[in-house]
Scaffold this motif. Structure first.
Motif, PDB file in Angstrom:
ATOM      1  N   GLU A 152     -29.116 -12.423 -30.813  1.00 32.39           N
ATOM      2  CA  GLU A 152     -28.944 -12.896 -29.367  1.00 32.39           C
ATOM      3  C   GLU A 152     -27.431 -12.935 -28.963  1.00 32.39           C
ATOM      4  OE1 GLU A 152     -31.139 -16.104 -28.381  1.00 32.39           O
ATOM      5  OE2 GLU A 152     -33.077 -14.968 -28.727  1.00 32.39           O
ATOM      6  N   GLU A 153     -26.666 -13.272 -29.788  1.00 27.58           N
ATOM      7  CA  GLU A 153     -25.057 -13.508 -29.508  1.00 27.58           C
ATOM      8  C   GLU A 153     -24.414 -12.957 -30.913  1.00 27.58           C
ATOM      9  OE1 GLU A 153     -24.628 -17.433 -27.148  1.00 27.58           O
ATOM     10  OE2 GLU A 153     -25.613 -17.807 -28.727  1.00 27.58           O
ATOM     11  N   ARG A 175     -30.071  -7.571 -23.171  1.00 31.22           N
ATOM     12  CA  ARG A 175     -28.843  -7.193 -24.155  1.00 31.22           C
ATOM     13  C   ARG A 175     -28.376  -8.561 -24.758  1.00 31.22           C
ATOM     14  NH1 ARG A 175     -25.203  -3.353 -20.684  1.00 31.22           N
ATOM     15  NH2 ARG A 175     -24.929  -4.764 -19.021  1.00 31.22           N
ATOM     16  N   PRO A 176     -27.906  -8.302 -25.983  1.00 34.65           N
ATOM     17  CA  PRO A 176     -27.236  -9.580 -26.453  1.00 34.65           C
ATOM     18  C   PRO A 176     -26.026  -9.928 -25.963  1.00 34.65           C
ATOM     19  CG  PRO A 176     -27.329  -7.543 -28.062  1.00 34.65           C
ATOM     20  CD  PRO A 176     -28.020  -7.277 -27.155  1.00 34.65           C
ATOM     21  N   THR A 177     -25.613 -10.968 -25.987  1.00 39.79           N
ATOM     22  CA  THR A 177     -24.389 -11.453 -25.619  1.00 39.79           C
ATOM     23  C   THR A 177     -23.317 -11.259 -26.579  1.00 39.79           C
ATOM     24  OG1 THR A 177     -25.284 -13.303 -24.083  1.00 39.79           O
ATOM     25  CG2 THR A 177     -23.062 -13.354 -24.358  1.00 39.79           C
ATOM     26  N   ILE A 178     -22.114 -10.648 -26.009  1.00 36.58           N
ATOM     27  CA  ILE A 178     -20.961 -10.358 -26.817  1.00 36.58           C
ATOM     28  C   ILE A 178     -20.018 -11.354 -26.593  1.00 36.58           C
ATOM     29  CG2 ILE A 178     -19.174  -8.677 -27.465  1.00 36.58           C
ATOM     30  CD1 ILE A 178     -21.111  -6.385 -26.829  1.00 36.58           C
ATOM     31  N   GLY A 223     -19.274   1.068 -25.498  1.00 41.56           N
ATOM     32  CA  GLY A 223     -20.598   1.336 -25.917  1.00 41.56           C
ATOM     33  C   GLY A 223     -20.893   0.980 -27.369  1.00 41.56           C
ATOM     34  N   ALA A 224     -20.037   1.490 -28.238  1.00 38.63           N
ATOM     35  CA  ALA A 224     -20.313   1.167 -29.606  1.00 38.63           C
ATOM     36  C   ALA A 224     -20.360  -0.235 -29.790  1.00 38.63           C
ATOM     37  CB  ALA A 224     -19.032   1.692 -30.452  1.00 38.63           C
ATOM     38  N   MET A 225     -19.642  -1.216 -29.165  1.00 37.34           N
ATOM     39  CA  MET A 225     -19.908  -2.698 -29.463  1.00 37.34           C
ATOM     40  C   MET A 225     -21.135  -3.065 -28.961  1.00 37.34           C
ATOM     41  SD  MET A 225     -16.419  -4.578 -28.045  1.00 37.34           S
ATOM     42  CE  MET A 225     -16.895  -4.338 -26.219  1.00 37.34           C
ATOM     43  N   ALA A 272     -24.291  -4.385 -31.655  1.00 33.70           N
ATOM     44  CA  ALA A 272     -24.771  -5.779 -31.320  1.00 33.70           C
ATOM     45  C   ALA A 272     -26.362  -5.752 -30.913  1.00 33.70           C
ATOM     46  CB  ALA A 272     -24.256  -6.441 -29.860  1.00 33.70           C
ATOM     47  N   ARG A 273     -26.811  -4.784 -30.614  1.00 32.44           N
ATOM     48  CA  ARG A 273     -28.194  -4.529 -30.481  1.00 32.44           C
ATOM     49  C   ARG A 273     -28.848  -4.489 -31.814  1.00 32.44           C
ATOM     50  NH1 ARG A 273     -27.006  -1.199 -26.016  1.00 32.44           N
ATOM     51  NH2 ARG A 273     -27.450   0.660 -27.172  1.00 32.44           N
TER      52      ARG A 273
END
Length: 381
Positions: free
Chosen positions: A324-325, A2-5, A312-314, A318-319
């Motif tokens: 990646e970030e 998963r990308p980093t938020i 979940g929406a965030m 992001a995906r």
């Protein structure tokens, strides 16, 4: 993977838009509680300090000593939060530009939108706020500077001058855009329902922050996150709001009412658009049940189930970005918080997640300057 938020927890730290409210109860005490929660869960937050209020208190403090005591307490809380690792950035409500203090109450007659002032007046207001904050906090950290701006009531577009004013002040990015927001009250009118970018950092067209420029500009926009709740959640929220309104009417009929938040909201934030009753029912009740309810990611205004849906929406956004970030900015209005429990549960969940890193707005500015976060142009798509 998963990308980093990179999650920025921000708070618009202020009195109500009409100048009402008790400073201790809706500013100082909530700041202390938020700082306590941030420390408990290893988060660093950002307080967007509303500067027109503080500058006005300082101007009137010689005539009214009680204002000096409140302004001093404001300074103490800002410095204390900053010393503890939290960020302080620039926020401004220009209606304070024409403020009268009568009988212990404020009367604000200035225009609510900074876009309705001339460019030099806007510059003077924002420059004074920036100078005050930097003079206050540089004795604590000489490297401190105002790097971000949040416009009062999100009024940032369209305008032929405001982004240029921010660039002239050395602001790195604006965080006023909220995709999907539309406001038409007696004080404000704005429409962000067709923003060309509402998630990623982007270079704005200098005359309209709703549009993406085809080239690099002297300032960047980073939108505040927004999302749609599930249809089921929307139905629960509508039912809850309906019950609350019924109880309020019963209370007023029994002699209740007063100057609390609900009274303020009805006076200052009622929709005055000339739409039909049928259209209003569709927009506020039927449409959310069909497609979900549009929500600004205003943490203190959401219950815990909605905060989980926001999380979940965030992650989905992001995906979908392919990065990646990704920086994500949440807002908050601590002056309205009556229950900190949902915020605490949200912080606990975010702190335990391996794909979320808490950051401040100063952190985001540094990463934007370093090129760690790509900034969209229209040419890049």
């Amino acid at each position: 993977m998963r990308p980093t938020i990179h999650l920025a927890l921000t708070d618009d730290w202020e009195l109500r838009g009409n100048g009402s409210g008790d400073v201790e109860e809706i500013q100082l005490r909530p700041m202390r509680e938020l700082v306590r929660l941030y420390h408990e869960y290893g988060a660093r937050g950002t307080f967007n300090a509303e500067m027109m209020q503080q500058l006005t208190f300082r101007r009137r403090q010689d005539e009214h000593p009680e204002l000096k005591a409140l302004a001093d307490a404001w300074d103490d809380h800002v410095r204390d939060a900053f010393r503890q690792g939290h960020d302080i950035q620039l926020h401004a409500h220009p209606q304070w530009s024409e403020a009268r203090y009568e009988g212990g109450r404020w009367r604000l007659s200035g225009d609510w939108s900074i876009l309705n002032y001339d460019a030099e007046s806007a510059y003077e207001m924002l420059a004074a706020g920036k100078e005050y904050l930097e003079n206050l906090l540089r004795p604590v950290d000489p490297a401190y500077r105002c790097v971000s701006f949040r416009a009062g009531a999100s009024c940032i577009a369209p305008s032929p001058f405001i982004l240029g004013v921010l660039a002239r002040l050395g602001i790195v990015f604006d965080m006023s855009i909220v995709g999907g927001m539309r406001v038409h009250t007696r004080n404000l009118r704005l429409d962000y329902t067709n923003c060309e970018e509402s998630f990623l950092p982007f270079y704005p067209r200098m005359d309209d922050a709703r549009r993406v420029s085809d080239k690099a500009e002297p300032i960047i926009c980073v939108p505040i996150f927004h999302f749609h709740t599930s249809r089921r959640r929307a139905l629960v929220q509508i039912a809850s709001k309906t019950r609350r309104k019924v109880f309020q009417k019963v209370g007023r009929a029994a002699g209740g009412g007063g100057e609390g938040f609900e009274s303020y909201a009805q006076q200052e934030w009622a929709d005055v658009s000339q739409t039909s009753a049928l259209a209003r029912v569709y927009e506020k009740a039927l449409r959310p049940c069909l497609v979900g309810r549009h929500e600004t990611a205003d943490v203190g205004a959401l219950d815990y189930p909605s905060l989980r849906e926001m999380m979940g929406a965030m992650r989905r956004r992001a995906r979908q970005s392919g990065l990646e970030e990704a920086p994500v900015i949440l807002t908050n209005h601590s002056k309205y918080i009556t229950d900190f429990a949902p915020i605490e549960r949200f912080l606990a969940e975010a702190a335990a997640a391996d794909d979320i890193e808490f950051v401040t707005l100063s952190d985001i500015a540094a990463k934007l300057r370093a090129g760690d976060f790509p900034v969209r142009t229209a040419a890049a798509g």
